[in-house]
Design an enzyme around this catalytic site. Structure first.
Site, PDB file in Angstrom:
ATOM      1  N   CYS A  59       2.608  90.522   2.425  1.00 54.11           N
ATOM      2  CA  CYS A  59       3.576  89.771   3.233  1.00 54.11           C
ATOM      3  C   CYS A  59       4.578  90.733   3.867  1.00 54.11           C
ATOM      4  O   CYS A  59       5.072  91.642   3.205  1.00 54.11           O
ATOM      5  CB  CYS A  59       4.313  88.761   2.336  1.00 54.11           C
ATOM      6  SG  CYS A  59       5.473  87.750   3.267  1.00 54.11           S
ATOM      7  N   CYS A  63      11.496  90.110   0.376  1.00 50.08           N
ATOM      8  CA  CYS A  63      12.148  89.359  -0.707  1.00 50.08           C
ATOM      9  C   CYS A  63      12.087  90.185  -2.009  1.00 50.08           C
ATOM     10  O   CYS A  63      10.995  90.522  -2.485  1.00 50.08           O
ATOM     11  CB  CYS A  63      11.445  88.010  -0.890  1.00 50.08           C
ATOM     12  SG  CYS A  63      11.270  87.114   0.672  1.00 50.08           S
ATOM     13  N   CYS A  66       9.792  89.266  -5.063  1.00 50.42           N
ATOM     14  CA  CYS A  66       8.423  88.773  -4.855  1.00 50.42           C
ATOM     15  C   CYS A  66       7.350  89.841  -5.010  1.00 50.42           C
ATOM     16  O   CYS A  66       7.416  90.919  -4.407  1.00 50.42           O
ATOM     17  CB  CYS A  66       8.319  88.132  -3.471  1.00 50.42           C
ATOM     18  SG  CYS A  66       6.731  87.302  -3.234  1.00 50.42           S
ATOM     19  N   CYS A 103      -0.009  71.902  -4.538  1.00 52.11           N
ATOM     20  CA  CYS A 103       0.900  72.697  -3.690  1.00 52.11           C
ATOM     21  C   CYS A 103       0.222  74.007  -3.321  1.00 52.11           C
ATOM     22  O   CYS A 103      -0.154  74.771  -4.211  1.00 52.11           O
ATOM     23  CB  CYS A 103       2.184  73.024  -4.444  1.00 52.11           C
ATOM     24  SG  CYS A 103       3.037  71.586  -5.078  1.00 52.11           S
ATOM     25  N   CYS A 134       1.446  69.424  -0.805  1.00 48.90           N
ATOM     26  CA  CYS A 134       2.649  70.192  -0.479  1.00 48.90           C
ATOM     27  C   CYS A 134       2.163  71.551  -0.020  1.00 48.90           C
ATOM     28  O   CYS A 134       1.199  72.077  -0.585  1.00 48.90           O
ATOM     29  CB  CYS A 134       3.521  70.342  -1.731  1.00 48.90           C
ATOM     30  SG  CYS A 134       4.983  71.377  -1.453  1.00 48.90           S
ATOM     31  N   CYS A 194      11.113  69.870   0.112  1.00 49.13           N
ATOM     32  CA  CYS A 194      11.195  70.460  -1.226  1.00 49.13           C
ATOM     33  C   CYS A 194      11.948  71.775  -1.058  1.00 49.13           C
ATOM     34  O   CYS A 194      11.448  72.694  -0.397  1.00 49.13           O
ATOM     35  CB  CYS A 194       9.782  70.696  -1.752  1.00 49.13           C
ATOM     36  SG  CYS A 194       9.741  71.626  -3.302  1.00 49.13           S
ATOM     37  N   ARG A 266      12.801  69.971 -10.161  1.00 45.79           N
ATOM     38  CA  ARG A 266      11.642  70.588 -10.827  1.00 45.79           C
ATOM     39  C   ARG A 266      12.040  71.826 -11.621  1.00 45.79           C
ATOM     40  O   ARG A 266      12.638  72.762 -11.081  1.00 45.79           O
ATOM     41  CB  ARG A 266      10.558  70.952  -9.808  1.00 45.79           C
ATOM     42  CG  ARG A 266       9.339  71.581 -10.490  1.00 45.79           C
ATOM     43  CD  ARG A 266       8.155  71.830  -9.567  1.00 45.79           C
ATOM     44  NE  ARG A 266       7.759  70.616  -8.901  1.00 45.79           N
ATOM     45  CZ  ARG A 266       7.670  70.509  -7.572  1.00 45.79           C
ATOM     46  NH1 ARG A 266       7.928  71.539  -6.808  1.00 45.79           N
ATOM     47  NH2 ARG A 266       7.315  69.372  -7.032  1.00 45.79           N
TER      48      ARG A 266
HETATM   49  N1  SAM Z   1       5.944  83.025   1.941  1.00 43.69           N
HETATM   50  C1  SAM Z   1       6.542  81.742   1.968  1.00 43.69           C
HETATM   51  C2  SAM Z   1       8.055  81.807   1.907  1.00 43.69           C
HETATM   52  O1  SAM Z   1       8.567  82.607   1.139  1.00 43.69           O
HETATM   53  O2  SAM Z   1       8.700  81.054   2.611  1.00 43.69           O
HETATM   54  C3  SAM Z   1       6.016  80.826   0.892  1.00 43.69           C
HETATM   55  C4  SAM Z   1       5.611  81.365  -0.477  1.00 43.69           C
HETATM   56  S1  SAM Z   1       6.936  81.996  -1.492  1.00 43.69           S
HETATM   57  C5  SAM Z   1       6.087  82.839  -2.776  1.00 43.69           C
HETATM   58  C6  SAM Z   1       7.646  80.531  -2.194  1.00 43.69           C
HETATM   59  C7  SAM Z   1       8.824  80.667  -3.103  1.00 43.69           C
HETATM   60  O3  SAM Z   1       8.424  81.133  -4.387  1.00 43.69           O
HETATM   61  C8  SAM Z   1       9.930  81.630  -2.721  1.00 43.69           C
HETATM   62  O4  SAM Z   1      10.800  81.117  -1.760  1.00 43.69           O
HETATM   63  C9  SAM Z   1      10.645  81.810  -4.035  1.00 43.69           C
HETATM   64  O5  SAM Z   1      11.694  80.869  -4.164  1.00 43.69           O
HETATM   65  C10 SAM Z   1       9.558  81.545  -5.079  1.00 43.69           C
HETATM   66  N2  SAM Z   1       9.242  82.791  -5.819  1.00 43.69           N
HETATM   67  C11 SAM Z   1       8.538  83.838  -5.359  1.00 43.69           C
HETATM   68  N3  SAM Z   1       8.453  84.817  -6.277  1.00 43.69           N
HETATM   69  C12 SAM Z   1       9.136  84.389  -7.363  1.00 43.69           C
HETATM   70  C13 SAM Z   1       9.425  84.963  -8.637  1.00 43.69           C
HETATM   71  N4  SAM Z   1       9.021  86.184  -8.960  1.00 43.69           N
HETATM   72  N5  SAM Z   1      10.148  84.222  -9.509  1.00 43.69           N
HETATM   73  C14 SAM Z   1      10.576  82.973  -9.177  1.00 43.69           C
HETATM   74  N6  SAM Z   1      10.330  82.399  -7.993  1.00 43.69           N
HETATM   75  C15 SAM Z   1       9.629  83.089  -7.082  1.00 43.69           C
HETATM   76 FE1  SF4 Z   2       6.615  86.805   1.529  1.00 49.14          FE
HETATM   77 FE2  SF4 Z   2       7.067  86.519  -1.061  1.00 49.14          FE
HETATM   78 FE3  SF4 Z   2       9.085  86.452   0.634  1.00 49.14          FE
HETATM   79 FE4  SF4 Z   2       7.297  84.411   0.619  1.00 49.14          FE
HETATM   80  S1  SF4 Z   2       8.687  84.983  -1.023  1.00 49.14           S
HETATM   81  S2  SF4 Z   2       8.167  85.455   2.414  1.00 49.14           S
HETATM   82  S3  SF4 Z   2       5.436  85.567   0.088  1.00 49.14           S
HETATM   83  S4  SF4 Z   2       7.762  88.215   0.262  1.00 49.14           S
END
Ligand code: SAM
Ligand code: SF4
Ligand code: DTB
Length: 334
Positions: A59, A63, A66, A103, A134, A194, A266
């Site tokens: 990606c 973040c 992530c 989801c 979802c 959500c 949730r």
């Molecule tokens: N890439 C898209 C986005 O971020 O908008 C969708 C997938 S992203 C993995 C969805 C959500 O998962 C993130 O916004 C975050 O809140 C949650 N998430 C991701 N990694 C996480 C982690 N290590 N621990 C807890 N929540 C996590």
């Molecule tokens: Fe990409 Fe992870 Fe951020 Fe979603 S949460 S935008 S998958 S880096």
């Protein structure tokens, strides 16, 4: 209290009011949260959703939490968009295991219109199995949101993640306003929203207060509010950050329940690190939904048999159709 005498949903919460909830004696906070929960929901019912990563890794976003960010060093098996038959098989398994909602998450900044065509085929197929759908695909335009609505999508997940104040320490490649804009597009398309966040990312209590204020003061409360506890993944900048105390996590769930009384809250990522007792306190505080199945997107979730035992010990029911007593449409201010 009767249905009609319930107070209207509020969208003008001040930080002071939310802080005051956090500062209540724990028993008073939980009593208030559970009382409000009972006015709006069956207290022994939990909604269950199962997650599937339909496109994993690589990606472009940064973040800090992530595993799937190309800017981080986590070891994640990259995968292209999954084929439709694999998605259908996973959704059928989830349904057979008792999940209500499927989801699907993709590691995109935003979907291209071509990507969206494929996701729409997945939504159609999962709906044909008889499950709620979802998806979480990153930022959406208004037009893309409308296309998802036409496909029959039930919920769109897009988290605010943290407070506006803490946000810049976690993500730099998209703004808080970008997130609010996507939520507005999803709401305008009449898709259930959500949206929630992640706790335990080194934020202060005032950030948790501020995140909840952002969610509750949206023009309409999110229909579903995922509260994640950070899953610490090696190779991400947040690996090794101080963990949030369990009781502070429970307090945040209780405050969310009080200020967004008709939303489904949730208890999301992070349950593998939580004791049964902490999870039980979260349910008492008003959480009434979980992710069910032994995998989240790239990390582990408790296995089904453990959750079944927990539900049995707590007398929680996941079988019936989940219906909220609270109706957001009753809100005079949204
Ligand atoms: N890439 C898209 C986005 O971020 O908008 C969708 C997938 S992203 C993995 C969805 C959500 O998962 C993130 O916004 C975050 O809140 C949650 N998430 C991701 N990694 C996480 C982690 N290590 N621990 C807890 N929540 C996590
Ligand atoms: Fe990409 Fe992870 Fe951020 Fe979603 S949460 S935008 S998958 S880096
Ligand atoms: C949400 O709030 N939590 C889910 C879902 N929405 C997409 C994701 C949790 C991801 C946990 C880390 C992982 O498995 O990669």
């Amino acid at each position: 209290m009767s249905e009609t005498s319930k107070p209207a949903l509020r969208h003008d919460w001040s930080k002071q009011e939310i802080s005051a909830l956090f500062e209540l004696p724990f028993n008073d906070l939980l009593f208030q949260a559970q009382s409000i929960h009972r006015q709006n929901f069956d207290p022994n019912q939990v909604q269950v959703s199962t997650l599937l990563s339909i496109k994993t890794g690589a990606c472009p976003e940064d973040c800090g939490y992530c595993s799937q960010s190309s800017k981080n060093d986590a070891e994640v098996e990259r995968e292209r968009l999954l084929p439709l038959d694999e998605v259908i098989e996973k959704a059928q398994q989830a349904k057979n295991n008792g999940a209500h909602r499927f989801c699907m998450g993709a590691a995109w900044r935003n979907p291209t219109d071509k990507n969206l065509d494929k996701v729409i085929d997945m939504i159609t197929a999962v709906k044909n199995i008889g499950m709620e759908t979802c998806v979480t695909l990153g930022m959406l335009t208004e037009k893309q949101s409308q296309r998802l609505k036409q496909a029959g999508l039930d919920y769109y997940n897009h988290n605010l993640d943290t407070s506006p104040e803490h946000y810049g320490d976690i993500i730099t490649t998209r703004t808080y306003q970008d997130r609010l804009d996507t939520l507005a597009h999803v709401r305008a398309a009449n898709i259930n929203v959500c949206s929630g966040g992640i706790l335990g990312m080194g934020e202060k209590r005032e950030d948790r207060v501020s995140l909840l204020q952002q969610l509750a003061n949206l023009p309409q409360h999110p229909d579903s509010v995922p509260i994640n506890m950070l899953v610490q993944v090696e190779g991400t900048p947040l690996h090794g950050v101080d963990e949030i105390e369990a009781l502070e996590f429970v307090r945040t769930v209780a405050a969310a329940r009080i200020i967004m009384p008709a939303s489904v809250v949730r208890l999301s990522a992070g349950r593998t690190e939580m004791s049964d007792e902490t999870q039980a306190l979260c349910f008492l505080a008003g959480a009434n939904s979980i992710f069910y199945g032994d995998r989240l997107l790239t990390t582990d979730n408790p296995d089904e048999s453990h959750d079944q035992q927990l539900f049995a010990k707590l007398g929680l029911n996941t079988k019936q159709v989940f219906e909220t007593k609270g109706k957001q449409s009753a809100c005079a201010c949204g």
